[in-house]
Design an enzyme around this catalytic site. Structure first.
Site, short mmCIF file in Angstrom:
data_model
loop_
_atom_site.label_atom_id
_atom_site.label_comp_id
_atom_site.label_asym_id
_atom_site.label_seq_id
_atom_site.Cartn_x
_atom_site.Cartn_y
_atom_site.Cartn_z
N TYR A 160 0.73 -1.43 0.03
CA TYR A 160 0.29 -0.03 0.00
C TYR A 160 0.68 1.15 -0.27
O TYR A 160 0.63 2.51 -0.66
CB TYR A 160 -0.94 0.43 0.98
CG TYR A 160 -1.99 1.45 1.48
CD1 TYR A 160 -3.00 1.14 0.55
CD2 TYR A 160 -1.72 2.42 2.27
CE1 TYR A 160 -3.92 2.21 0.70
CE2 TYR A 160 -2.43 3.22 1.93
CZ TYR A 160 -4.17 3.26 1.93
OH TYR A 160 -4.59 3.87 1.72
N LYS A 164 0.79 3.85 -3.41
CA LYS A 164 0.59 5.63 -3.19
C LYS A 164 1.65 6.45 -3.21
O LYS A 164 1.28 7.10 -3.59
CB LYS A 164 -0.21 5.64 -1.46
CG LYS A 164 -1.17 4.94 -2.06
CD LYS A 164 -2.49 5.58 -2.31
CE LYS A 164 -3.62 4.78 -1.94
NZ LYS A 164 -4.64 4.64 -3.28
#
Length: 256
Positions: A160, A164
């Site tokens: 994650y 991002k």
């Protein structure tokens, strides 16, 4: 002033493509952009959830089932948008995969690929098809929904965090490449937001707020509508001199 018509919204006459539109932040962005006067092409894998938008003004909305990891499906979706609206003025990439916890040692490679594929490669594929139409339409704005964890790391979330962070820098690189075409490209990084996605990690939103709110300087998690307002700003002419930046809407999480 009284007796006159409502003034047009900041996005009046604009056509926006939104991925991950069916729920959470995506649903809030859909409704905010419609309120601001835009027409929306809403893309999501979940067509059942997308049908919740069927009560919205039909002339302003196009619902398309689409997997953002499928280049052919994305091209077909952009072709539908061209046929329906004749133009494209903005892109918001909000699609996200279910995130799996893990370090680089114990995370399954398939889980890594899914996270990177939907968030980062999905942004690349959608932009690849959308940017030419935005350029043909006279320019516009691109917004990638990233996260404060693209700026600061958190444990057990390597996929994650990496996805991002990649989105934030992809936006900067695209801003450099497409400024001459009148296209602004930015990322938007929320903190914790009160969505169903958050309930993967808490039994209810009140518990989520109690656990996560204190990590934000404002002492609470965000409402989806607050993130939608920030996205609408970046899409609008109010942000006409904003490109190549990451807008933190994280309640002060990353300021510590």
């Amino acid at each position: 002033m009284s007796g006159g018509a409502e003034p047009p919204g900041r996005l009046a006459g604009k056509v926006i493509l939104l991925t991950g539109a069916a729920s959470g932040i995506g649903s809030a962005i859909t409704r905010r952009c419609l309120e601001e006067g835009a027409s929306l092409a809403c893309l999501d894998r979940d067509m059942v959830a997308l049908r919740s938008f069927e009560t919205l003004p039909e002339e302003q909305i196009l619902l398309l089932q689409c997997d953002v990891t499928d280049a052919t499906a994305i091209k077909q979706a952009v072709d539908h948008i061209r046929d329906r609206f004749g133009r494209l003025d903005g892109l918001v990439h909000n699609a996200a995969a279910p995130s799996a916890d893990g370090t680089v040692v114990d995370l399954d490679p398939a889980q890594w690929q899914l996270e990177i594929g939907v968030s980062l490669t999905g942004a690349f594929l959608v932009s690849k098809c959308a940017i030419p139409l935005i350029a043909q339409s006279g320019g516009g704005a691109v917004v990638f929904i990233a996260s404060q964890f693209g700026r600061v790391a958190t444990g057990q979330s390597v996929a994650y965090c990496a996805a991002k962070a990649g989105l934030i820098h992809l936006a900067k690189a695209m801003a450099v490449d497409h400024a001459a075409q009148g296209i602004r490209v930015n990322s938007l990084s929320p903190g914790a937001v009160a969505t169903a996605r958050l309930l993967q990690r808490a039994p209810d939103l009140a518990t989520a707020n109690a656990r996560l709110g204190p990590a934000h300087l404002l002492g609470r998690i965000a409402e989806p509508s607050e993130i939608a307002a920030a996205a609408a700003f970046l899409l609008s002419s109010d942000a006409s001199f904003v490109t190549g930046t990451d807008l933190l809407a994280d309640g002060g999480y990353a300021a510590r």
